[in-house]
Design an enzyme around this catalytic site. Sequence first.
Site, PDB file in Angstrom:
ATOM      1  N   SER A   1       0.801  -1.216   0.000  1.00  0.00           N
ATOM      2  CA  SER A   1       0.000   0.000   0.000  1.00  0.00           C
ATOM      3  C   SER A   1       0.832   1.263   0.000  1.00  0.00           C
ATOM      4  O   SER A   1       0.476   2.248  -0.659  1.00  0.00           O
ATOM      5  CB  SER A   1      -0.917   0.017   1.230  1.00  0.00           C
TER       6      SER A   1
ATOM      7  N   GLY B   1       0.766   4.357  -2.646  1.00  0.00           N
ATOM      8  CA  GLY B   1       0.718   5.714  -2.108  1.00  0.00           C
ATOM      9  C   GLY B   1       2.086   6.082  -1.563  1.00  0.00           C
ATOM     10  O   GLY B   1       2.793   5.249  -0.995  1.00  0.00           O
TER      11      GLY B   1
ATOM     12  N   ASN C   1       3.658   8.359   5.777  1.00  0.00           N
ATOM     13  CA  ASN C   1       3.293   8.046   4.397  1.00  0.00           C
ATOM     14  C   ASN C   1       2.225   9.004   3.890  1.00  0.00           C
ATOM     15  O   ASN C   1       1.981  10.047   4.489  1.00  0.00           O
ATOM     16  CB  ASN C   1       2.797   6.599   4.303  1.00  0.00           C
TER      17      ASN C   1
ATOM     18  N   CYS D   1      -0.932   8.828   4.074  1.00  0.00           N
ATOM     19  CA  CYS D   1      -2.107   8.992   4.946  1.00  0.00           C
ATOM     20  C   CYS D   1      -1.734   9.041   6.427  1.00  0.00           C
ATOM     21  O   CYS D   1      -2.607   8.895   7.290  1.00  0.00           O
ATOM     22  CB  CYS D   1      -3.108   7.882   4.692  1.00  0.00           C
TER      23      CYS D   1
ATOM     24  N   GLU E   1      -0.273   7.107   8.608  1.00  0.00           N
ATOM     25  CA  GLU E   1      -0.357   6.007   9.576  1.00  0.00           C
ATOM     26  C   GLU E   1       0.886   5.133   9.618  1.00  0.00           C
ATOM     27  O   GLU E   1       1.010   4.293  10.515  1.00  0.00           O
ATOM     28  CB  GLU E   1      -1.593   5.136   9.297  1.00  0.00           C
TER      29      GLU E   1
ATOM     30  N   PRO F   1      -6.889   4.912   6.404  1.00  0.00           N
ATOM     31  CA  PRO F   1      -8.209   5.533   6.208  1.00  0.00           C
ATOM     32  C   PRO F   1      -9.316   4.571   5.785  1.00  0.00           C
ATOM     33  O   PRO F   1     -10.465   4.765   6.144  1.00  0.00           O
ATOM     34  CB  PRO F   1      -7.953   6.550   5.095  1.00  0.00           C
TER      35      PRO F   1
ATOM     36  N   ALA G   1     -11.090   4.153   3.196  1.00  0.00           N
ATOM     37  CA  ALA G   1     -12.299   4.713   2.586  1.00  0.00           C
ATOM     38  C   ALA G   1     -12.948   3.750   1.601  1.00  0.00           C
ATOM     39  O   ALA G   1     -14.155   3.509   1.663  1.00  0.00           O
ATOM     40  CB  ALA G   1     -11.964   6.034   1.896  1.00  0.00           C
TER      41      ALA G   1
ATOM     42  N   ILE H   1     -12.276   0.345   0.922  1.00  0.00           N
ATOM     43  CA  ILE H   1     -12.617  -0.999   1.397  1.00  0.00           C
ATOM     44  C   ILE H   1     -13.746  -0.943   2.414  1.00  0.00           C
ATOM     45  O   ILE H   1     -14.494  -1.914   2.570  1.00  0.00           O
ATOM     46  CB  ILE H   1     -11.387  -1.745   1.950  1.00  0.00           C
TER      47      ILE H   1
END
Length: 960
Positions: free
Chosen positions: A377, A406, A590, A592, A594, A777, A779, A781
């Site tokens: 990811s 990402g 990263n 997002c 996390e 996040p 969003a 999935i």
Amino acid sequence: MHTETKQSGSQSEAPLSSAQASGVSANIAATAPGQLRVIKRNGTVVPFEASKITVAITKAFLAVEGGNAAASSRIHETVAKLTEQVSSTFKRRMPSGGTIHIEDIQDQVELSLMRSGEHKIARDYVIYREEQARKRADKQALSPATAQAAEAITVVQPDGSRAALDIERLHTIVSEACSDLDDVSETLILDEALRNLYDGVTLAELSTSLVITARTLIEKEPNYSYVAARLLCDNLRAEALGFLKVADKPTQADMHHLYAQALPAYIARGVELELLSPELQSFDLARLGEALLPERDLQFTYLGLQTLYDRYFIHSNEVRIELPQIFFMRVAMGLAIEEDDKNARAIEFYQLLSSFDYMSSTPTLFNAGTLRPQLSSCYLTTVPDDLHGIYGAIQDNAMLSKFAGGLGNDWTPVRALGAYIKGTNGKSQGVVPFLKVVNDTAVAVNQGGKRKGAVCAYLETWHLDIEEFVELRKNTGDDRRRTHDMNTANWIPDLFMKRVFDDGEWTLFSPHDVPDLHDLYGKAFEERYTYYEEQARAGKIKLHKTMRAQNLWRKMLGMLFETGHPWMTFKDPCNLRSPQQHVGVVHSSNLCTEITLNTSQDEIAVCNLGSINLPQHIDENGLNLDKLQQTVSTAVRMLDNVIDINYYSVETAQNSNFKHRPVGLGLMGFQDALYKQHIAYGSEEAVNFADRSMEAISYYAIDASSQLAAERGAYSSYEGSLWSQGIFPIDSLDLLEQERGADYIKVDKSQTLDWPALRELVKARGMRNSNVMAIAPTATIANITGVSQSIEPTYQNLYVKSNLSGEFTVVNPYLVKDLKARGLWDGVMVNDLKYYDGSVQQIDRVPEDLKAIYSTAFEVEPRWLVDAASRRQKWIDQAQSLNLYINNASGKKLDITYRMAWYSGLKTTYYLRSLAATGTEKSTISTGNLNAVSSGEQMGGPAPVPDACSLDDPDCEACQ
């Protein structure tokens, strides 16, 4: 009143269609020796269970004779005898197993009641069956006008020929779509859909009409979302199975036997088209096909299935060749391909994914089992301070983004504007011009054409370019020094926050003058930074700037208020609590915020994500720890497999991932889990639940990774890590407190599980993964599984969501259920929710307890978000994507909230949001145009919502 003898199902089941009946012989052929199965009225085939006959006959007796003690013994003995008679009859008829229709079972029950002399009960039972049959017929009937109009309609087939409208099949698929759902009407859907048809309508238009009809009803009854999904699934079945030449116009009932046939056909065709890895053909496809569970197609919401259809299912020339359960099995096979018993593991992984108990991240769902399985990811890089290295890092960005990764870039090493360049005897233009190139690269390379490229640049607060960096997202100024399509984040040392708290001064440097600050943190950073400040005051460092720390802090908050960027992330807790501080430094998070992994010029950090569906682990007793442990154990194994299977487009990413093997197990549906327990998000009870649920996930995840270490070996850099020293995430809080100082941190340290025992197990077995947890996040999935994203509070109770798949009416099903229970759900309530932008707070007839439970994101005080995040963070070895919602934001509110976030021990924060970005237009109240979207004000100005997948949208879908 009696209950019909049933083998799982509702009383609204439809008669078997000709298409369904044609599949019965195949069902019988597929039945295992000695096994009986039951065909329900909607065509679904389920295992025969004698216990259901017992329950139904018992209810029939109780309805006539009552439940007094005198009758109880006789009823029990008689029912047992009758159940045995009915069961024995079918076992004698079908000694080798077979398939029975539900009506045959009911006929046999009726006959047994008569033969045993229970005439009164048998008569009552017959009357009840007739009444239920009448209700089913009434429910399925078209209005006379619509039925007459339907007779005149012919449908244009894909080959151009015409055929009469097949009313029987329409009845069947709509009946299947409404099966087992409350408060939905087959007649309403058929009438409304057929009313809009015309002679010569195409087959595709006919299918679309049914789906759209169900869609328009969602705001009034959330269960129509499931109806719309099932009707969409009918389109998908025709598309995929027709392409694979498995079946023509199959129904959901047919999938009981067709799924097993479709899987090998799909694998063969996918390999032939070079869409799937040939290695998938090495699986026992017959065994895996039998393991597919067609009934799980029924659990999708419309948004979830449409998202899969548009963006996830593998296609050839825009024709989808995957079905939902085949999709999950393809992902499971891709993740099990290197397992010793890969067939058993594939089935285990499939069962977890298809149950929605856990979901892999989007790159894994996109690419598992394909020729290029880029399953990871997130990628984190450090950009070096030389031209070759800078453009090499940008090329790495492009390659990683191409395969749906990402990106998080650490730009701190790059020298500042005005710094001396020895090679040219000139001066540097600083970081900003290169970030413009990064921005345009992200736009140009759009994650395989499936979603936008997404990158976040990080810069430490002492960098001399920080003031210009925080302005990168402004809409004014020189556009050559603006980045409108990428994200930015502040990487803030603790010393800066202390200076803000103490109203001290702050000095900015160019990194080429203070190169070691980049790799220092904690007390070591404070000592060295103070030394450089003394050097600057003495005139030994010429390129610097001194200012009040609070002035810079206010500018950071001001830009966050105006543009939504840069995000606030904290360097020291990310490093001081990192299990891997013995082999490197965390220089950024990263995309997002996390992931907190080490990066350097030699290592691109990689993280592999997946999320537990928390509400799936809530039952009447609260959190089901046994189920959670099973889910976590399988999920961690799947994540660990990603590391070995993954396609790496950059060698330094592969080296890093193999060496440290980090994974990020997170969660989604936190708000749904609260709803299921009737807990308000803004409450101590919710904060405590955040604590206890994350403690359990942490405990089981660490244990699962340690068990894998016993089986497969510990990761290569394990020795010297905090794990090897018996220091778990909860223990690393002490390290942060020692380095920062007790006056600057306050975190609850309570715990409930047996952590000493787990420490001993890890000491003996080691750890398979350097990092195990991170809350992303989720969003997209979360859309797939039909729950709230990540740890977010509900955005609105009724709104229109826009994404790459279109616009979707979203209504809170928990609120609707509670309002129905109190007789409050009606058209007026829908109208009120639309008028008040999905809020219940100003609707007088909504009780106060429901107003508390169903407060929306901007109605929950930010302190509750921070408190819950702080309780989670103590258990997590990485971080969490934490959006902060602040209503009527002011400088003071922002100042307090972000100081509190740092003071509470958080590692990172994500977006700041003030007002909703999209809403249901109030004009829809009178016009009934359901899917209109109005632009609303958000942090970053009054501009309308950007396009569907913008990172500025509350439902960002860039990384999951």
